[in-house]
Motif scaffolding. Structure first.
Motif, short mmCIF file in Angstrom:
data_model
loop_
_atom_site.label_atom_id
_atom_site.label_comp_id
_atom_site.label_asym_id
_atom_site.label_seq_id
_atom_site.Cartn_x
_atom_site.Cartn_y
_atom_site.Cartn_z
N GLN A 79 -43.75 30.24 -24.22
CA GLN A 79 -42.36 30.26 -23.81
C GLN A 79 -42.26 30.25 -22.29
N TYR A 80 -41.22 29.62 -21.78
CA TYR A 80 -41.00 29.51 -20.34
C TYR A 80 -42.26 29.02 -19.63
N HIS A 292 -36.77 36.65 -17.52
CA HIS A 292 -35.80 35.56 -17.45
C HIS A 292 -34.42 35.95 -17.96
#
Length: 305
Positions: A79-80, A292
């Motif tokens: 993720q990210y 985030h």
């Protein structure tokens, strides 16, 4: 590391196939040029006509067996994903045997396991963890409990001295509780994990299952793998396997902890940190989420959707 292993295996396999095909071509040309009498005198299926054929075939068998025993690459959807850095790679080990045997490889997010080391952040987190639980029980008598009146030690003015009234000490237990800034705590976890990974003191295992409940098994395992005298085992749940729970209960320096209790002080207190694959997934999921999240950011730093 994974790409280099794949390239090395590919080169070995391709070179073996090339040598095998070349030896078969040479063997066929040799058989066609020889007389039938000489060909009949050689026993077997004709493999002894050219010794290179046996060598090439044995090399192919070894290459195929190495492919079968090659560790499995555990690629995950990160993720990210970072824009400028690639994922880190670590071995997946097993606790089923004392000898270290790699079960596979796993990709790690560089923002979690390759963060720039910040000693000031580590120091702040350790000081906070040692201070917020402190309570001072120092006590002196209050004004009502002191014998006598509350007379001033000297007059207010005229003597050139500082103004003094009735002196009073602490009234009772004093708490030093305070909360460190949230993002400093998140960054502290990332820095501690990165430092452990860079120093080769972070190991990832498939599970915490061990074949014995004797404490000597954990001691021998740590000694054989050079894990030091203190090890912290982290799993995704607080219901640990039976054998490792009994074995670690007799060792003061071997501790078990669920992933939601992981903290900077405990990681730095132990020489080696052992994480399960499930714990790594949970850690990355939660830390990346807090890195985030947008609700606590000022409006000028929020991402525009």
């Amino acid at each position: 590391m994974a790409l280099a292993a794949r390239n090395l295996l590919k080169q070995t396999f391709c070179s073996t196939r090339y040598n095998l095909n070349r030896s078969r071509i040479l063997t066929n040309s040799t058989v066609t040029t020889q007389t039938p009498e000489k060909h009949v005198t050689s026993p077997g299926d004709g493999s002894q006509l050219n010794p290179a054929l046996n060598v090439a075939e044995s090399g192919l068998v070894r290459a195929q067996s190495s492919i079968a025993t090659m560790p499995i690459m555990l690629s995950r959807e990160i993720q990210y994903p970072p824009l400028s850095r690639s994922a880190k790679v670590a071995w997946i080990e097993s606790l089923a045997e004392i000898e270290a045997k790699n079960q596979g490889m796993i990709d790690l997010h560089p923002d979690i396991f390759a963060t720039h080391p910040r000693l000031d952040i580590l120091a702040n987190n350790v000081y906070w963890q040692q201070t917020y639980r402190r309570i001072s029980f120092a006590k002196t008598k209050t004004r009502a409990e002191v014998r006598g009146g509350g007379k001033k030690p000297w007059v207010q003015k005229g003597l050139g001295k500082a103004r003094h009234g009735v002196t009073h000490g602490p009234r009772g237990p004093k708490s030093y509780f305070y909360m460190e800034e949230f993002y400093k705590r998140v960054l502290g976890l990332r820095v501690a994990l990165s430092v452990k990974f860079a120093q080769d003191d972070l190991h990832i295992v498939d599970s915490l299952e061990i074949p014995s409940e004797e404490p000597e098994y954990l001691e021998a395992l740590a000694q054989k793998r050079f894990w030091g005298v203190s090890v912290l085992f982290i799993d995704n749940t607080d219901l640990m396997p039976r054998n490792i729970s009994i074995a670690s209960s007799g060792l003061k320096s071997f501790n078990l902890m669920p992933v939601y209790g992981l903290n900077v002080y405990s990681m730095l207190k132990h020489e080696t940190l052992v994480l399960t694959v499930a714990a790594v997934n949970k850690l990355e999921e939660r830390l990346l989420f807090h890195m985030h999240r947008q609700e606590f950011r000022s409006p000028k730093y929020k991402l525009q959707s």
